[in-house]
Design a protein around this motif. Structure first.
Motif, PDB file in Angstrom:
ATOM      1  N   ASP A  64       1.043  -1.630  -0.566  1.00  0.00           N
ATOM      2  CA  ASP A  64      -0.156   0.625   0.207  1.00  0.00           C
ATOM      3  C   ASP A  64       0.849   0.669  -0.093  1.00  0.00           C
ATOM      4  O   ASP A  64       0.220   2.553  -0.747  1.00  0.00           O
ATOM      5  CB  ASP A  64      -0.673  -0.162   0.963  1.00  0.00           C
ATOM      6  N   ALA A  65       2.642   0.738   0.621  1.00  0.00           N
ATOM      7  CA  ALA A  65       2.823   2.186   0.426  1.00  0.00           C
ATOM      8  C   ALA A  65       4.040   2.308  -0.710  1.00  0.00           C
ATOM      9  O   ALA A  65       5.015   3.129  -1.049  1.00  0.00           O
ATOM     10  CB  ALA A  65       4.064   2.644   1.709  1.00  0.00           C
ATOM     11  N   GLY A  66       3.689   1.373  -0.815  1.00  0.00           N
ATOM     12  CA  GLY A  66       4.246   1.859  -2.714  1.00  0.00           C
ATOM     13  C   GLY A  66       5.272   0.584  -2.862  1.00  0.00           C
ATOM     14  O   GLY A  66       6.176   0.612  -4.132  1.00  0.00           O
ATOM     15  N   LEU A  67       5.972  -0.053  -2.049  1.00  0.00           N
ATOM     16  CA  LEU A  67       6.523  -0.703  -1.516  1.00  0.00           C
ATOM     17  C   LEU A  67       7.341  -2.417  -2.116  1.00  0.00           C
ATOM     18  O   LEU A  67       6.052  -3.535  -1.434  1.00  0.00           O
ATOM     19  CB  LEU A  67       7.528  -1.555  -0.987  1.00  0.00           C
ATOM     20  N   THR A  68       6.952  -2.839  -3.186  1.00  0.00           N
ATOM     21  CA  THR A  68       6.574  -3.764  -3.912  1.00  0.00           C
ATOM     22  C   THR A  68       7.645  -4.404  -5.053  1.00  0.00           C
ATOM     23  O   THR A  68       8.164  -5.779  -5.390  1.00  0.00           O
ATOM     24  CB  THR A  68       5.589  -3.811  -4.867  1.00  0.00           C
ATOM     25  N   GLN A  69       8.723  -3.799  -5.237  1.00  0.00           N
ATOM     26  CA  GLN A  69      10.396  -4.531  -5.545  1.00  0.00           C
ATOM     27  C   GLN A  69      11.325  -5.147  -3.854  1.00  0.00           C
ATOM     28  O   GLN A  69      11.663  -3.959  -3.583  1.00  0.00           O
ATOM     29  CB  GLN A  69      10.692  -3.389  -6.278  1.00  0.00           C
ATOM     30  N   GLY A  70      11.119  -5.727  -4.478  1.00  0.00           N
ATOM     31  CA  GLY A  70      12.791  -6.892  -3.480  1.00  0.00           C
ATOM     32  C   GLY A  70      12.542  -7.488  -2.664  1.00  0.00           C
ATOM     33  O   GLY A  70      11.534  -8.975  -3.445  1.00  0.00           O
ATOM     34  N   PHE A  71      12.372  -8.321  -1.946  1.00  0.00           N
ATOM     35  CA  PHE A  71      12.297  -9.371  -1.591  1.00  0.00           C
ATOM     36  C   PHE A  71      12.439  -9.876  -0.040  1.00  0.00           C
ATOM     37  O   PHE A  71      13.474  -8.749   0.718  1.00  0.00           O
ATOM     38  CB  PHE A  71      13.701 -10.749  -2.094  1.00  0.00           C
TER      39      PHE A  71
END
Length: 196
Positions: A64-71
């Protein structure tokens, strides 16, 4: 990312650190697995389902905070057969999120914009642990120098590749990208267990 099956627990009730039949192969911890496989493998009791529910809600907050890239690296007693090892259920799940913060240029911007959702300061970390059952840590991949990224990765790998009794163990890695199928599967498990 190519996902692999989650290996069985060893005789010591932990995930294996490497493939014992081929210890120099790339099949080693951290094992890259799918979020659905995580839910299917570890949603085996009400306590574990409750923690998974918190973990998925924690991830939803990141998304929801826009943090979707990573692992994310997952560890702690949740990844062990702690019910057999210590005759108790796990209390939480340990998570290090390696995140690419979009549009952020330095660590102060990360602190200013994301403290509450990723738990940078102690009060925020405690709140995440209380509400989501997640012992949360993070590495800001795109705002630290490469040598610092290697240092932080080495730190977490060395911390999580051993138990406190110095025995080797493995842990898991999952993509940070949203996965609605995992939530749907967990909701079915909750229905089966009679969660309100």
């Amino acid at each position: 990312m190519i996902n692999v099956p989650i290996p069985d627990w060893t005789a010591e009730s932990v995930l294996p650190p490497v493939d014992a039949n081929n210890p120099t192969s790339p099949a080693r911890s951290p094992y890259e697995v799918s979020l659905v496989d995580l839910v299917q493998r570890f949603g085996t009791s009400q306590e574990r389902i409750r923690i998974l529910d918190g973990f998925l809600r924690y991830r939803q907050g990141l998304h929801d905070a826009g943090l979707t890239q990573g692992f994310q690296w997952l560890d702690g007693s949740y990844m062990e057969h702690v019910e057999a090892l210590e005759k108790r259920p796990p209390n939480d799940i340990d998570v290090v999120s390696f995140i690419d913060f979009p549009g952020v240029k330095n660590q102060q911007e990360v602190l200013n914009s994301f403290n509450e959702i990723i738990g940078i300061l102690p009060d925020a970390r405690l709140a995440i642990k209380k509400y989501y059952h997640v012992d949360a840590y993070f590495v800001a991949m795109n705002v630290i120098p490469p040598e610092r990224l290697v240092e932080r990765s080495s730190y977490w790998y060395s911390m999580w590749s051993h138990r406190r009794d110095d025995s080797w163990k493995g842990f898991l890695q999952i993509s940070l990208f949203p996965n609605q199928a995992a939530r749907e599967h967990l909701d079915r498990l909750k229905d089966q267990e009679g969660f309100q």
